[in-house]
Structures are given as structure tokens and as C-alpha cells.
Design a protein around this motif. Sequence first.
Motif, mmCIF file in Angstrom:
data_model
loop_
_atom_site.group_PDB
_atom_site.id
_atom_site.type_symbol
_atom_site.label_atom_id
_atom_site.label_comp_id
_atom_site.label_asym_id
_atom_site.label_seq_id
_atom_site.Cartn_x
_atom_site.Cartn_y
_atom_site.Cartn_z
ATOM 1 N N THR A 66 0.187 118.819 134.048
ATOM 2 C CA THR A 66 -0.784 118.075 133.252
ATOM 3 C C THR A 66 -0.543 116.583 133.428
ATOM 4 O OG1 THR A 66 -0.575 119.859 131.621
ATOM 5 C CG2 THR A 66 -1.807 117.898 130.953
ATOM 6 N N CYS A 67 -1.433 115.915 134.165
ATOM 7 C CA CYS A 67 -1.238 114.488 134.436
ATOM 8 C C CYS A 67 -1.523 113.632 133.213
ATOM 9 C CB CYS A 67 -2.127 114.036 135.602
ATOM 10 S SG CYS A 67 -1.717 114.810 137.177
ATOM 11 N N GLY A 68 -2.475 114.060 132.383
ATOM 12 C CA GLY A 68 -2.788 113.331 131.161
ATOM 13 C C GLY A 68 -1.944 113.808 129.998
ATOM 14 N N GLY A 69 -2.290 113.334 128.803
ATOM 15 C CA GLY A 69 -1.539 113.756 127.624
ATOM 16 C C GLY A 69 -1.671 112.780 126.480
ATOM 17 N N VAL A 70 -0.643 112.706 125.653
ATOM 18 C CA VAL A 70 -0.623 111.790 124.518
ATOM 19 C C VAL A 70 -0.384 110.382 125.051
ATOM 20 C CG1 VAL A 70 0.426 111.275 122.287
ATOM 21 C CG2 VAL A 70 0.350 113.649 123.093
ATOM 22 N N LYS A 71 -1.301 109.495 124.782
ATOM 23 C CA LYS A 71 -1.224 108.141 125.331
ATOM 24 C C LYS A 71 -0.010 107.399 124.769
ATOM 25 C CE LYS A 71 -3.884 103.821 125.670
ATOM 26 N NZ LYS A 71 -3.675 103.622 127.110
ATOM 27 N N THR A 72 0.797 106.810 125.658
ATOM 28 C CA THR A 72 1.970 106.028 125.242
ATOM 29 C C THR A 72 2.028 104.715 126.004
ATOM 30 O OG1 THR A 72 3.563 106.759 126.921
ATOM 31 C CG2 THR A 72 3.243 108.212 125.008
ATOM 32 N N ASP A 73 2.860 103.814 125.499
ATOM 33 C CA ASP A 73 3.187 102.624 126.274
ATOM 34 C C ASP A 73 4.365 102.957 127.185
ATOM 35 O OD1 ASP A 73 5.519 102.517 124.720
ATOM 36 O OD2 ASP A 73 4.819 100.842 123.478
ATOM 37 N N LEU A 74 4.931 101.948 127.829
ATOM 38 C CA LEU A 74 6.000 102.200 128.796
ATOM 39 C C LEU A 74 7.372 102.349 128.142
ATOM 40 C CD1 LEU A 74 4.878 99.981 131.795
ATOM 41 C CD2 LEU A 74 4.411 102.393 131.311
ATOM 42 N N LYS A 75 7.375 102.474 126.823
ATOM 43 C CA LYS A 75 8.594 102.817 126.092
ATOM 44 C C LYS A 75 8.480 104.195 125.454
ATOM 45 C CE LYS A 75 9.403 97.922 125.028
ATOM 46 N NZ LYS A 75 9.434 96.903 123.937
ATOM 47 N N GLY A 76 7.369 104.852 125.686
ATOM 48 C CA GLY A 76 7.155 106.174 125.112
ATOM 49 C C GLY A 76 6.505 106.163 123.746
ATOM 50 N N GLN A 77 6.200 104.970 123.210
ATOM 51 C CA GLN A 77 5.593 104.867 121.885
ATOM 52 C C GLN A 77 4.118 105.257 121.947
ATOM 53 O OE1 GLN A 77 6.710 103.583 118.540
ATOM 54 N NE2 GLN A 77 4.741 104.572 118.161
ATOM 55 N N THR A 78 3.719 106.179 121.069
ATOM 56 C CA THR A 78 2.315 106.587 121.006
ATOM 57 C C THR A 78 1.527 105.586 120.173
ATOM 58 O OG1 THR A 78 2.467 107.897 118.970
ATOM 59 C CG2 THR A 78 3.132 108.980 121.031
ATOM 60 N N THR A 79 0.271 105.903 119.938
ATOM 61 C CA THR A 79 -0.563 105.037 119.100
ATOM 62 C C THR A 79 -0.297 105.250 117.610
ATOM 63 O OG1 THR A 79 -2.339 106.690 119.261
ATOM 64 C CG2 THR A 79 -2.393 104.845 120.815
#
Length: 518
Positions: free
Chosen positions: A353-366
Motif C-alpha cells: 500500500t503506497c498511500g496511507g495515513v498522511k504524515t510529515d517527515l517525522k511521522g506526525q499525522t494531522t
Amino acid sequence: MNFEFDVLIIGTGIAGLSAAAGLAERGLKVGIVTREKDPSTTNTVWAQGGIIYAKGSEESLVEDIMKASSGTSSREAAKLVAYESSSILEDLLIHKAHSNFERDESGELLFTKEAAHSMPRILYRGDYTGKDIQITLLNYLRDNFKNVTFFTSHTAIDLLTALHHGVTIQQRYEENKVLGAYVFNQETHSVEKILAKYTILATGGIGALYLHHTNSEGARGDGHAMAKRAGAVLTDLEFIQFHPTSFYGGATHRRFLVSEAVRGEGGLLINSQGVRFMAKYHPDMELAPRDVVARAIAEEIIETRSDCVYLDITHKDPEWIKNRFPTIYKHCLEHGVDMSKERIPVVPAAHYTCGGVKTDLKGQTTLKNLYAVGEVACTGLHGANRLASTSLLEGMTFGHFAALDILKNVDKETIYSSDKIKDWIDGTEEVDNALIHQDWMTLKQTMWNYVGLTRSKDRLSRAEAMFNELSDEINRFYKDAKLVDSLIGLRNAVEVGHQVLLASRRNTQSVGCFYRKS
């Protein structure tokens, strides 16, 4: 029963364990939840090919990632992984966990090459690299850290927020952040509240939504669904990568993956008429990007009216084959195929699964205090198509960065009071396992036939009707039924499958692993 931790991690693959290591080493109290009895039952353990070690080839790795994704990957994410991952790998996997990568007689690391890579840069352990990493990381945590608690046979149900689960109306006006999770204890059949300053989703992908897949059956979208219900953003869900070569045979939905490395080492694809066919689809032939190879195989199966194509590596020395691919060799032999003498029957299968829960480059979600790492997350690294062997690398790298980011702020956070979170109210109706099984089959077949390798307006419309019916039935059923793991997973899978469908409808551009006929 209620539990409290500095950090709650849901998932025990390389991403979750890498984050746990970084946190445990600094003395944080960490809880790790898995629905499996054995925490080594993950997608990581099935990863055969290897993990990229980019030291000295960072810029070319960035370009290979961009090329494999048809230019859709985040270059920023690609650069971060390319330039930062080698030192993390050396420290965590080589020096601390002592993962057993292949070496030559002088002790130097050996490298292999896979599709769409411009050079050999992949560390491996036979054809069971993921399994070795999984076991060594688990051993590292268990042997060295008493501040890490594993909750096996525990299924996460929902993420906790004051907005959704507070006992008073006034709590709705508090800052919206994730406070932990409701977790179902499969052995006691009770629901426990696990409160934490931070929560990390590391639940893997959604391959098990498909009739044919290479994942563990736990890759059913639990983390995606929980994140969505809590209010986090999901993105790029139409980009499901299908592995071109899974073993065709056996009765389970989980297809045994025949590693990309078999083609990387010279394996040839032959159709049922004995013809090598990849030259007419791509100049790189068997080493073309996975989406191209997968669709080519599907086309050949249709054109030749056969059940599969064949992967031929019989031109290699038999002893070399047995030593290089011991797991694949054993599996094939158990199913009546000696790959040193016979061609391997293969078909495509849902893989990543290339997509998923959107994060920044530290792994933090919205959502505040919620991180997502590994396959459940979408950092933009893969774009519309994943480069081979970036999966383990991504999980390790962003697990590490998520831990670092949490460590900066953990002392500023407090654990929310469990008394201010509603107790879970279980249903009263006994579950009919026959109905759950049938609904699972309907879902898997719908995803495979209508939301699979090739999608179209008509197929997606048919899938929409199926999902509407499934959603209505399951939501009513779930509301009154006693909890069981399979029902929790079914509810999540239907919710996430519908999101894949909607994303596929919105995107009319065929790119990477996403292909629409109309």
C-alpha cells in the motif's frame, strides 16, 4: 483494566519495533499492541528481498525512487531516506540487533540488485531478510528493556480522543489530540483502555482486503480505519502495488511471494506457450517496474487463456539456487515444483500500500500526538509506485525519526485520566462466524475484481453498490454484536476498501501502479 504508557505502539513490524527501540533506549515506558499471538507474525517477516543500504549511492537512490514512481514521489522524502537511513541501519540493525546480513569470506557485506535499481545496494539474508530483521529486533527489545510491555492477542478497536470519547460535553472543546486506544483482549473478551502521551500506528498495509495477496492476514487496514474515524487525513489510497510474481497454488488467499530477487538474479518470465514475453512490454524486460510486470503478466494470462505464467531460473546452478533462495525453493518443493529443474507458476497478488495515513517527515499525522510509520503511513516516499526494497527501509527510518520527535516533547505531555474516557459498552448478540466469513469473501472478491490491477468507471460503480450494501449490513451488525477480532477487522476493512474505491474514482490518470481503463 486500564494501562498507562509514555508511548503506545500498535503493530510489531520493523516500523513499530524501530520506534520502540529508540524510545526504550531513552527510558520511556512503552506499550506495544498486536492482534497476533506471536509478535513476529507481521508483514515484515514475509519480506524476502532485502533492505537498501545506500551509503555512497545516495543521489542515485533518490533518482531510482523518482523513476520507479514515474516522478510522483516526494523528492524531499526520498532525499531524507537516502541520506539518513544508512547510519540508522548500521546503528540499529548491525550493531545493536545484530541482524545477520550475508557477507563474503572476508566479512564484507554482500549486495544484490532488484528491479528499477541502477546498482546492487540491497543487503539480504538468503530469501528471508525480513524474518531475520523481525526476530533480531524482537530479541533486542526483549533482552534489553524491562520498560517495554507487549500485549499479544490484543486488537486495537479505536483511537481515544476527548472529542469522541469524553464523559462530558465540555471535553469536546478541548484541544483535539489522540490519548491512547480502546483495545480488545481476545483471551478475556474484555475491552481495555490504554492511555498514552503519544500513540504510534504501525499496523501495516491493506493487502488482505484482496482475494490474492502476499501479506499477513492482519494487513486489513485497522490503522487506516482507526485514524480516519479519529479525524486524521488519508491520502494516495488508490496506489496499491501488486507484486508480479506470487506462487500459483495452495488453498489460502495469502499467496507465497516469489521474490523480486529471483528476477534480479536472472529469472525469466515465460507464458504458457513457452514464450518469453516481457520484451514487448518494457525495454528492461523482467526488471521493469513492478506495475508494468504485473499488468504484463495479467495480459499474458488473458491472451493465452491460462491460469498463470512461469518464472524460469533453471539455467542457474541447482546448488546455487538452493543456497540463494532456500525458503522459496522449500515452498515450491512442498507444492510439487523443483525450481532448480522446473518453471515456477506465478500470478500477480496485492502486495504493498503506497498511500496511507498522511504524515510529515517525522511521522506526525494531522492529529496531534498521533504518529504513523511504515506501510500504514504516507510520507510521499513511494508516490504512485514503490521502488523494490524501500519498504523495510522506510519502516526503520521513520520509526527512528518518530521516536526522536516524540523524545523532544514527551516531558511536556501528561497522560489523560482514564476516568474522563467512557468505558466501552459491548454488544449482546452472539456473532455468526458464517456471516462474517461470507462478508469477508464478498469484500475480497469485490476488491480483486473491481478495485484491482485494472480499474474502470463501470467496475468501480459495481464496487460502490457492493460496498454500500456491505457497509449498511456490517454497521448494523457491529453495533449489537459481541466483539471478536474478525468482526473488528471486517468493519475496518470495509471502511478502508471504500476509501480505496473513492480515491480510485477521483483519480482518472493512470500512473505508477494505478491503472484506469476509463
